[in-house]
Design a protein around this motif. Structure first.
Motif, PDB file in Angstrom:
ATOM      1  N   UNK A 198      46.001  19.058   0.089  1.00 48.20           N
ATOM      2  CA  UNK A 198      45.922  20.327   0.808  1.00 48.20           C
ATOM      3  C   UNK A 198      45.567  20.118   2.275  1.00 48.20           C
ATOM      4  N   UNK A 199      44.822  19.055   2.560  1.00 44.50           N
ATOM      5  CA  UNK A 199      44.481  18.749   3.948  1.00 44.50           C
ATOM      6  C   UNK A 199      45.728  18.436   4.771  1.00 44.50           C
ATOM      7  N   UNK A 200      46.750  17.877   4.111  1.00 43.02           N
ATOM      8  CA  UNK A 200      48.000  17.571   4.817  1.00 43.02           C
ATOM      9  C   UNK A 200      48.675  18.840   5.314  1.00 43.02           C
ATOM     10  N   UNK A 201      48.541  19.929   4.568  1.00 50.38           N
ATOM     11  CA  UNK A 201      49.126  21.195   5.015  1.00 50.38           C
ATOM     12  C   UNK A 201      48.522  21.619   6.350  1.00 50.38           C
ATOM     13  N   UNK A 202      47.216  21.491   6.501  1.00 45.25           N
ATOM     14  CA  UNK A 202      46.553  21.890   7.742  1.00 45.25           C
ATOM     15  C   UNK A 202      47.046  21.043   8.903  1.00 45.25           C
ATOM     16  N   UNK A 203      47.195  19.731   8.660  1.00 48.97           N
ATOM     17  CA  UNK A 203      47.688  18.825   9.712  1.00 48.97           C
ATOM     18  C   UNK A 203      49.121  19.179  10.091  1.00 48.97           C
ATOM     19  N   UNK A 204      49.973  19.401   9.091  1.00 52.26           N
ATOM     20  CA  UNK A 204      51.382  19.716   9.364  1.00 52.26           C
ATOM     21  C   UNK A 204      51.529  21.028  10.126  1.00 52.26           C
TER      22      UNK A 204
ATOM     23  N   UNK B  74      58.597  23.894   5.703  1.00 51.47           N
ATOM     24  CA  UNK B  74      57.877  24.847   6.544  1.00 51.47           C
ATOM     25  C   UNK B  74      58.880  25.615   7.405  1.00 51.47           C
ATOM     26  N   UNK B  75      58.765  26.940   7.386  1.00 54.79           N
ATOM     27  CA  UNK B  75      59.552  27.802   8.267  1.00 54.79           C
ATOM     28  C   UNK B  75      58.580  28.514   9.201  1.00 54.79           C
ATOM     29  N   UNK B  76      58.738  28.279  10.491  1.00 55.70           N
ATOM     30  CA  UNK B  76      57.804  28.812  11.473  1.00 55.70           C
ATOM     31  C   UNK B  76      58.527  29.745  12.436  1.00 55.70           C
ATOM     32  N   UNK B  77      57.998  30.947  12.602  1.00 54.47           N
ATOM     33  CA  UNK B  77      58.499  31.904  13.593  1.00 54.47           C
ATOM     34  C   UNK B  77      57.366  32.199  14.563  1.00 54.47           C
ATOM     35  N   UNK B  78      57.567  31.852  15.829  1.00 51.32           N
ATOM     36  CA  UNK B  78      56.516  31.976  16.835  1.00 51.32           C
ATOM     37  C   UNK B  78      56.907  32.986  17.903  1.00 51.32           C
ATOM     38  N   UNK B  79      55.969  33.821  18.265  1.00 51.25           N
ATOM     39  CA  UNK B  79      56.160  34.818  19.316  1.00 51.25           C
ATOM     40  C   UNK B  79      55.015  34.714  20.316  1.00 51.25           C
TER      41      UNK B  79
END
Length: 292
Positions: A230-236, A185-190
């Motif tokens: 797929x539920x794990x994606x939402x949790x992560x 996962x690559x996350x960019x937050x603003x």
């Protein structure tokens, strides 16, 4: 050597009042129409709000759910206003801004759409618990080796409070590259924060003065996490966004409010001037006696 128009536009926007980013961006686009798509996909703006005609629920507008002048609702999966020539195909944009479809958002595939629906339900609960109001929206799109998406959260000060206004916009763009039992996962937050105090108080002669504090902050994180379904994606994704928002709130509290408190403390004395002068005289007398 001539400066690149796109770099010059970004440099100009960084130097202007962040509270008026949308107005400045529209002015630049009117002068340089060729930069429209590049600027809209690169510059974070305060999030707009629109009501879904099919469900009656509010959703947030950004470049990742835009196709021309239309925006897709996460609740109905429909564009408003409807697109000419029918709905678009499956498409999307890269989390790093190099878009295969930024500004031309397509519909997610069936699997990704199901995750999008589940993510909207989860972050609607997150918004209610953490923000006690506001609006949230989540948009997913397909990638060759996984999927990507954006989590949007907006909270404004209560309506009718003219003396104090505040708007919080957080934009979390992520890219999920699936690698068997793990996903990168690559996350960019603003976070875009606008605060103002004054208005009715300042104009009414109450002596309260006025304050305008605006700006934005961007942070990035990359992490490999296990995935079972797929539920794990939402949790992560939820954990990554929650952790990032906590860190950025703490940084904003230190940078914005800590610095502001220090400046106000230097400019304004709590005690009277005579008491301050007596303290300074006593300090000088004490230092002088120590030197004898």
């Amino acid at each position: 050597m001539a400066a690149d128009p796109f770099d010059s536009a970004l440099d100009l926007l960084r130097r202007l009042n962040p509270k008026q980013t949308t107005d400045h961006l529209n002015d630049i686009i009117s002068l340089c129409p060729d930069l429209t798509e590049d600027l809209l996909s690169s510059v974070d703006q305060p999030l707009g709000v629109r009501r879904c005609k099919q469900t009656g629920r509010d959703y947030l507008l950004c470049d990742y759910n835009r196709d021309g002048d239309s925006h897709r609702s996460p609740w109905s999966n429909q564009f408003d206003p409807p697109l000419d020539g029918g709905e678009p195909g499956v498409g999307g944009a890269s989390a790093e801004g190099g878009s295969e479809g930024a500004g031309e958002a397509g519909l997610p595939g069936d699997r990704v759409r199901r995750m999008e629906v589940r993510a909207n339900e989860a972050f609607d609960v997150y918004r209610d618990l953490y923000y006690e109001g506001g609006v949230s929206s989540v948009y997913f799109w397909n990638l060759d080796d996984g999927f990507a998406g954006v989590v949007l959260l907006k909270k404004s000060s209560p309506q009718g409070n003219t003396a104090a206004e505040g708007v919080w916009d957080s934009i979390h763009v992520f890219e999920a590259s699936e690698r068997g039992r793990t996903t990168n996962y690559k996350l960019t937050s603003t976070v875009i924060l606008n605060l103002s105090q004054g208005g009715a108080r300042a104009s009414g002669g109450g002596g309260g003065g006025s304050l305008d504090l605006s700006g934005n902050m961007t942070r990035q994180v990359e992490q490999d996490l296990p995935v079972e379904s797929d539920e794990s994606h939402i949790v992560n994704i939820g954990r990554l966004v929650e952790d990032m928002e906590l860190k950025m709130r703490n940084l904003l509290q230190e940078v914005y409010f800590g610095k502001l408190k220090g400046v106000v403390g230097d400019l304004r004395s709590v005690g009277s001037l005579s008491e301050g002068q007596r303290d300074r005289d006593a300090q000088r007398e004490l230092i002088g006696s120590m030197r004898r």
